[in-house]
Design an enzyme around this catalytic site. Structure first.
Site, PDB file in Angstrom:
ATOM      1  CG  ASN A   9     -30.619 -11.192  11.550  1.00  0.00           C
ATOM      2  OD1 ASN A   9     -31.182 -12.514  10.311  1.00  0.00           O
ATOM      3  ND2 ASN A   9     -31.286 -10.340  11.359  1.00  0.00           N
ATOM      4  CE  LYS A  11     -28.839  -7.405  10.158  1.00  0.00           C
ATOM      5  NZ  LYS A  11     -29.015  -6.002  11.127  1.00  0.00           N
ATOM      6  CG  HIS A  93     -34.772  -8.499  12.889  1.00  0.00           C
ATOM      7  ND1 HIS A  93     -34.314  -7.435  12.927  1.00  0.00           N
ATOM      8  CD2 HIS A  93     -33.506  -8.906  13.929  1.00  0.00           C
ATOM      9  CE1 HIS A  93     -32.742  -6.924  12.773  1.00  0.00           C
ATOM     10  NE2 HIS A  93     -32.701  -7.608  13.408  1.00  0.00           N
ATOM     11  CD  GLU A  95     -32.188  -5.286  10.184  1.00  0.00           C
ATOM     12  OE1 GLU A  95     -32.457  -6.288   9.364  1.00  0.00           O
ATOM     13  OE2 GLU A  95     -31.184  -4.557  10.887  1.00  0.00           O
ATOM     14  CD  GLU A 167     -31.437  -7.876  17.687  1.00  0.00           C
ATOM     15  OE1 GLU A 167     -30.659  -8.454  17.569  1.00  0.00           O
ATOM     16  OE2 GLU A 167     -32.827  -7.672  16.721  1.00  0.00           O
ATOM     17  N   GLY A 173     -27.112  -2.347  13.672  1.00  0.00           N
ATOM     18  CA  GLY A 173     -26.452  -1.763  12.298  1.00  0.00           C
ATOM     19  C   GLY A 173     -25.428  -0.897  12.393  1.00  0.00           C
ATOM     20  CB  SER A 214     -22.893  -2.701  17.449  1.00  0.00           C
ATOM     21  OG  SER A 214     -24.242  -1.298  16.030  1.00  0.00           O
TER      22      SER A 214
END
Ligand code: PEP
Length: 263
Positions: A9, A11, A93, A95, A167, A173, A214
């Site tokens: 990903n 991003k 996701h 985010e 996740e 991150g 991560s």
């Protein structure tokens, strides 16, 4: 046997000018036929990545898709628009849940649009740190899964190649990864939710579950050591060819070992 999948990903990184080179380098450094490799660049770099990986066996995914097929939605991208550019799409996701306020119901509609267009969805679920600390991780995952999958036929989801990515939000991150055993426990909980939703056990057993949060070449082995984890959704490290080479290389070792066990 479930496939080993490593999905990158990217991003909001890369431009159409540099995405092709990065994808070409990663493809050349990760040639492992036993591992499904997917690169998910920003929308505007999809064509560059698609063209760069022709003949490499690397698949291309989008990072999001709109929940309607067509309409007055300025700046949005629908599933039919992605056909020819991508064969996978990430939905839900964290985010996007955080920044775009995406709800489980909306994510479920995106799932429907993806499947209709023949795009293979990676559905992300995962708890916040406070929820894990309160012992509510599997309850949160179950709620997200049930909300997104409501009204979808298990057979259609399975035939459409649904993949679930566990996740934990606190691991994305942050450089702080979950433990392999916790990710495996969540993967088992996810399969249990599916059977609770009426999925035949043998269908639930074919669903690939990835870990994301991560992941690096230094910690991927801990996750792949868990038989219920089928790969990883990789963010930051997926922009680094050395890291991708290490991650995919480890996944290939796992794929070979699992094949031996299955024989
Ligand atoms: C992600 O973007 O899905 C992700 C897991 O990011 P990172 O690997 O950087 O934590």
């Amino acid at each position: 046997m479930r496939p080993l999948i490593i999905a990158a990903n990217w991003k909001m990184h890369t431009t159409p000018a540099d995405a092709g080179d990065l994808a070409r380098t990663i493809a050349a450094r990760t040639r492992e036929p036993s591992v499904v490799r997917v690169i998910c660049p920003p929308y505007v770099s999809l064509a560059a990545v698609r063209d760069a990986v022709v003949g490499e066996g690397v698949e291309v995914g989008a990072q999001n898709v709109h929940h309607e097929r067509v309409g007055a939605y300025t700046g949005e991208v629908s599933a039919p628009m992605l056909v020819g550019l991508a064969t996978w799409v990430i939905v839900g996701h964290s985010e996007r849940r955080r920044d775009a306020g995406e709800t489980d119901e909306l994510i479920g509609r995106k799932l429907g649009r993806a499947l209709e267009a023949g795009l293979r969805p990676i559905l992300c679920v995962g708890e916040q740190l406070a929820e894990r600390e309160a012992g509510r991780a599997s309850e949160v995952g179950a709620r997200q899964l049930e909300g997104a999958l409501a009204g979808h036929d298990p057979q259609v989801l399975a035939e459409g190649g649904l993949v679930v990515a566990y996740e934990p939000v606190w691991a994305i991150g942050t450089g702080r990864n979950a433990r392999g055993v916790d990710a495996a426990e969540m993967a088992e909980a996810i399969r249990a939710v599916l059977t609770g939703l009426g999925w035949p056990a043998e269908t639930a057993a074919t669903l690939p579950i990835l870990y994301g949060g991560s992941v690096t070449s230094a910690n991927i082995a801990e996750f792949l050591a868990e038989p219920s984890i089928d790969g990883a959704l990789v963010g930051g490290a997926s922009l680094k060819p050395d890291e991708m080479a290490g991650i995919v290389g480890r996944a290939a070792v796992t794929a070979r070992a699992r094949l031996e066990v299955a024989r």
